[in-house]
Design a protein around this motif. Structure first.
Motif, PDB file in Angstrom:
ATOM      1  N   MET A 229     -25.759-118.795 -33.993  1.00  0.00           N
ATOM      2  CA  MET A 229     -26.248-119.978 -33.295  1.00  0.00           C
ATOM      3  C   MET A 229     -27.653-119.767 -32.740  1.00  0.00           C
ATOM      4  SD  MET A 229     -24.504-122.737 -33.442  1.00  0.00           S
ATOM      5  CE  MET A 229     -24.919-123.764 -32.018  1.00  0.00           C
ATOM      6  N   LYS A 230     -28.073-118.532 -32.568  1.00  0.00           N
ATOM      7  CA  LYS A 230     -29.445-118.268 -32.135  1.00  0.00           C
ATOM      8  C   LYS A 230     -30.439-118.791 -33.168  1.00  0.00           C
ATOM      9  CE  LYS A 230     -30.652-114.478 -30.145  1.00  0.00           C
ATOM     10  NZ  LYS A 230     -30.913-113.069 -29.799  1.00  0.00           N
ATOM     11  N   ASP A 231     -30.070-118.687 -34.444  1.00  0.00           N
ATOM     12  CA  ASP A 231     -30.933-119.199 -35.498  1.00  0.00           C
ATOM     13  C   ASP A 231     -30.974-120.723 -35.454  1.00  0.00           C
ATOM     14  OD1 ASP A 231     -31.538-116.620 -36.895  1.00  0.00           O
ATOM     15  OD2 ASP A 231     -29.360-116.636 -37.176  1.00  0.00           O
ATOM     16  N   VAL A 232     -29.821-121.333 -35.261  1.00  0.00           N
ATOM     17  CA  VAL A 232     -29.735-122.804 -35.213  1.00  0.00           C
ATOM     18  C   VAL A 232     -30.559-123.346 -34.060  1.00  0.00           C
ATOM     19  CG1 VAL A 232     -28.172-124.778 -35.004  1.00  0.00           C
ATOM     20  CG2 VAL A 232     -27.422-122.740 -36.250  1.00  0.00           C
ATOM     21  N   LEU A 233     -30.428-122.722 -32.888  1.00  0.00           N
ATOM     22  CA  LEU A 233     -31.090-123.205 -31.684  1.00  0.00           C
ATOM     23  C   LEU A 233     -32.496-122.629 -31.497  1.00  0.00           C
ATOM     24  CD1 LEU A 233     -28.044-122.970 -29.245  1.00  0.00           C
ATOM     25  CD2 LEU A 233     -28.885-125.000 -30.443  1.00  0.00           C
ATOM     26  N   LYS A 234     -32.932-121.797 -32.454  1.00  0.00           N
ATOM     27  CA  LYS A 234     -34.262-121.194 -32.420  1.00  0.00           C
ATOM     28  C   LYS A 234     -34.497-120.396 -31.139  1.00  0.00           C
ATOM     29  CE  LYS A 234     -36.213-124.723 -35.448  1.00  0.00           C
ATOM     30  NZ  LYS A 234     -37.244-125.794 -35.624  1.00  0.00           N
TER      31      LYS A 234
END
Length: 236
Positions: A229-234
Motif C-alpha cells: 500500500m505504500k506504493d499505492v499511496l506514494k
C-alpha cells in the motif's frame, strides 16, 4: 474492470459492495482455491480468505497471469516464496496487513514516533493492544505485528511478545477478541514513570479496508512486480 473475489466472507461481501459502487464488475465470488478456468474472465483478484488457503490462492493467480491483491494475514512465513514466484513468473502481487488508508497513515505516524523516541527508548515500555471480533483467527493481528516490526526496525526494542509483561527490551502485544463485531482497534502506548504517549486507530466498519483493497486493485492493473500500500499511496 472485472474483479474476482477469493474469500467470500464478511470482507469479501464488503469488497463486492464497494467495487460495484466504483462501477466495477464482479466476475467471481469464490470461497475455495479457484481453477484457472474460473479466473479467465477476470482482470484482477482480491484475496481475503483464510491463512491456510492464502498461499495456494495467490500462487494460482500469479501462475495464470492474474494480478492479485491480498489482505489475508497469518500466513506470512510463506511470503518470501510468493515473492520468488512473482519474480519468476513476472507476476503482479500486492500485499498489505491492512488496506485502510487511515491505518497506512497511522503506520507512518508510528514509525515517526518511534524514530523520535529512539534516543530516550530506555525510559519507555511499549505496549500494543489490538481488539477484534471473536471470529478473527490470527492472533496477534497482522496489523499489530506490522506496528511492532516498524518499531523494532527503528532499533527502539529488541522483539515483541504476546503477553502482558511490559519490559524495556520488548514490545508487549495484547490481543483481545470480543463478542461484538469490532472491525479493529489498535493502540500503541509508550509508558514511562513521568508520562504516557498514546496513538490509536479505530475502524468503525469494514468499508475502509474494502475501499483500500479496491483502490489497490485499480492501481495494480497493468503493473508487474511485488507491491504494498505504500506504493499505492506514494509513501516513501
Amino acid at each position: 474492470m472485472n474483479i474476482a473475489i477469493i474469500g467470500y466472507g464478511k470482507m469479501g461481501k464488503t469488497i463486492e459492495k464497494i467495487a460495484k459502487i466504483r462501477n466495477h464488475k464482479i466476475s467471481l465470488c469464490y470461497d475455495a482455491t479457484p481453477s484457472p478456468f474460473l479466473l479467465k474472465n477476470s482482470d484482477v483478484a482480491i484475496e481475503f480468505s483464510q491463512p491456510n488457503s492464502a498461499f495456494n490462492n495467490i500462487k494460482i493467480c500469479i501462475e495464470n497471469e492474474l494480478p492479485v491483491v491480498c489482505g489475508t494475514t497469518g500466513w506470512l512465513e510463506k511470503l518470501e516464496m510468493i515473492k520468488k514466484i512473482c519474480i519468476k513468473k513476472n507476476g503482479s502481487f500486492l500485499y498489505s496487513s491492512n488496506f485502510s488508508i487511515g491505518m497506512n497513515l497511522f503506520f507512518e505516524i508510528n514509525k515517526k514516533l518511534s524514530k523520535l523516541l529512539f534516543p530516550y527508548s530506555e525510559n519507555y515500555e511499549v505496549q500494543i493492544e489490538e481488539i477484534h471480533h471473536k471470529e478473527k483467527i490470527d492472533k496477534p493481528s497482522g496489523t499489530a505485528i506490522s506496528l511492532a516490526q516498524d518499531i523494532i526496525n527503528n532499533n527502539i526494542k529488541k522483539t515483541w511478545t504476546l503477553d502482558n509483561k511490559k519490559t524495556k527490551n520488548n514490545i508487549s502485544i495484547i490481543s483481545k477478541r470480543c463478542q461484538n463485531d469490532v472491525s479493529g482497534i489498535h493502540t500503541v502506548l509508550y509508558e514511562s514513570k513521568i508520562e504516557n504517549i498514546e496513538i490509536k486507530h479505530k475502524a468503525h466498519n469494514r468499508d475502509g479496508f474494502a475501499f483500500g483493497a479496491v483502490i489497490a486493485s485499480e492501481w495494480i492493473k497493468n503493473k508487474k512486480g511485488f507491491f504494498s500500500m505504500k506504493d499505492v499511496l506514494k509513501i516513501s
